[in-house]
Design an enzyme around this catalytic site. Sequence first.
Site: not given
Length: 662
Positions: A97, A187
Amino acid sequence: MRAYMPFFDVLKSFLGIKINLHFSGYLFSWLQKHKPDYIELIRELARKGQIEIVCGGMYEPVLALLPEQDGISQIVMHKDLMKRVFSEEPMGMWLAERVYEPQIPRILHKAGIAYTLVDDNHFKSVGFSDEDLYGYYVTEYEGHPLSIFPGLETLRYTIPFKPLSTLDEYLKGVAGEGGDLVVFGDDGEKFGLWPGTYDSVYGEGWLESFFEYLTANRSWLTTTTFGEYAVKHPPKGRVYLECSSYKEMGEWSLPAKLARDYGELLHKTDIPYGDFLKGGYYKNFLIKYDESNDMHKKMLRLSDKAQKHDEARRHIFMAQANDSYWHGVFGGLYLPHLRASVYGHLIEAEKLLDPGKPFVSGYIEDVNMDGHDEAVLVNDIVEATFLLKEGGVLYGLDYKPCSANVTATLRRRYEGYHEKIREAVSPSVADGTKTIHDLIIAKEEGLDEYLHYDWYGRACLIDHVMGQDATLEAFYQSSYYEPGDFVVEPYQGTVKKSKKAVELLLERAGHFRKGGVCHELTIKKQVLLSEGQSELQVTYLIEGNVRERFLMGIEFNFAFLGSGGDRYLKTDEGRYPLTVREILPASKRVTCHDPYQKIDVSLAWDLPEAIWTFPVEVVSLSEQGFERNYQSTMIMPVWTIDLPRGKSEIHIRLDLNEAHGV
């Protein structure tokens, strides 16, 4: 597979294109077992020099939430696994993250990591411009160096969502400014799993066209890996970054109303000095959601105890997976199975650390580190945790034989995105040209009917003193008046130990307020746990000078990871689904059956007048849009209390057992 395998099936035909690749340890372990052909394809591409493997924490933790030694150990575990499979030790790391704190360089350097990737947002918030970010920088913490590459937001929002002409214009602009390196890091799920992207990326050929574009322009546009670039080029300079993540995380970690306002600001393009607009701090999730903090502090306590027990540490590492501790556009904390996984591994670790024989104990301590004491009763079968500052409620109940916390539920709370519910559209509208952050999708109609918000945390042994006019529907909607002050107010707690049992005494000298008059009312509850038993015996004593009759409801909430299939609620009068919302006939007992977690929760009590029940359901946001999520089943026996006739006693037995059936 809709993202990973199709991506590399396309990439393998473009030998001149190089990328970095990171797998979470969970995913990689699954792929090794179930998709060996995929792993072999990646190995082959790595041998050809197309892929440089980047490691991470083995179970994808946010390092800022962990004890330093746990973070180092997780990185080393992942590095060792990648080296065994790919015959080369990774020197770079994907920071989960992109949550960065100043001490991160020390952790990564101690684990043998030379570089990582964060967002351009990290750099801009401390004064860097776009033109400064075409390269990488070096930082340190207490003399531990680390190279940091800035990933560019423009590329994150362009790849794979916009036409290649848009990308071409941007890259030629960078080249015209003398820029040497632009970094895209994001991602893999964007390439097929995000709504609409499978059709656009593969069906319509966006990815293949992208690789063809890179190949056709290799005279001025080449791909490289982090490690390869760092060997050939020095850093552009030094940098010291503050606590930060990507912009959207700054939105999600704010309190709900501020998150809504900040999210609106992020979509405005005419804000002067917008790069300095700063959102929240990642660890605010531990404040925003008590349920996250409860998991986190239990993890920290067990990590400290398990330093010399390798198997217990492995379970604790698995419980550190970051998705379970926060919530944004992804389901995260709102998904019951993620919380259940955390608790399952923590309880497994706890069992390994328990004495190897039957025991019983109890203590009062600030276990959630909020400045207030909690009470804990524990033996070899169950652990029960009580919140003294708020209602003396039972908010943690671990059943060790099944490694399940049956109270791992979530309260219904306002989220800033709830304002968008009425704007939501069907999932079929997603066409792959918008990111998750821009889409407004609802998985079912009428979700606004479920937007009710709790003013207290969902738990067990919640003491409701209500007027006789209270109704189930008003209680369900949290729109009723409660004349008692026992739900969120503090209780005094005392633990008494004997050789074979431990007893918790809880007491509150409270009030009953009605019509401007305040009457004294005291509730005492005694909880007994014996050695070798899975049963909590609870005795209530209610006394005071309240002159009118009132309703006493004792609320229980049990989390079952779902409400369908062979799960059910059973009383003396019949069997009901866990989603039933009604007043059930009086019964001396209720059993909740969940064969999937292999657990039966049994309640027995003095005969009440009725039993109120409903499902606790939240409306949350995930990659697939707005959705309704079952969190727990609320069960509340209700008695009429008439104190002019004398004090009242209520006896309750809560028992946990292994279930069979699935």
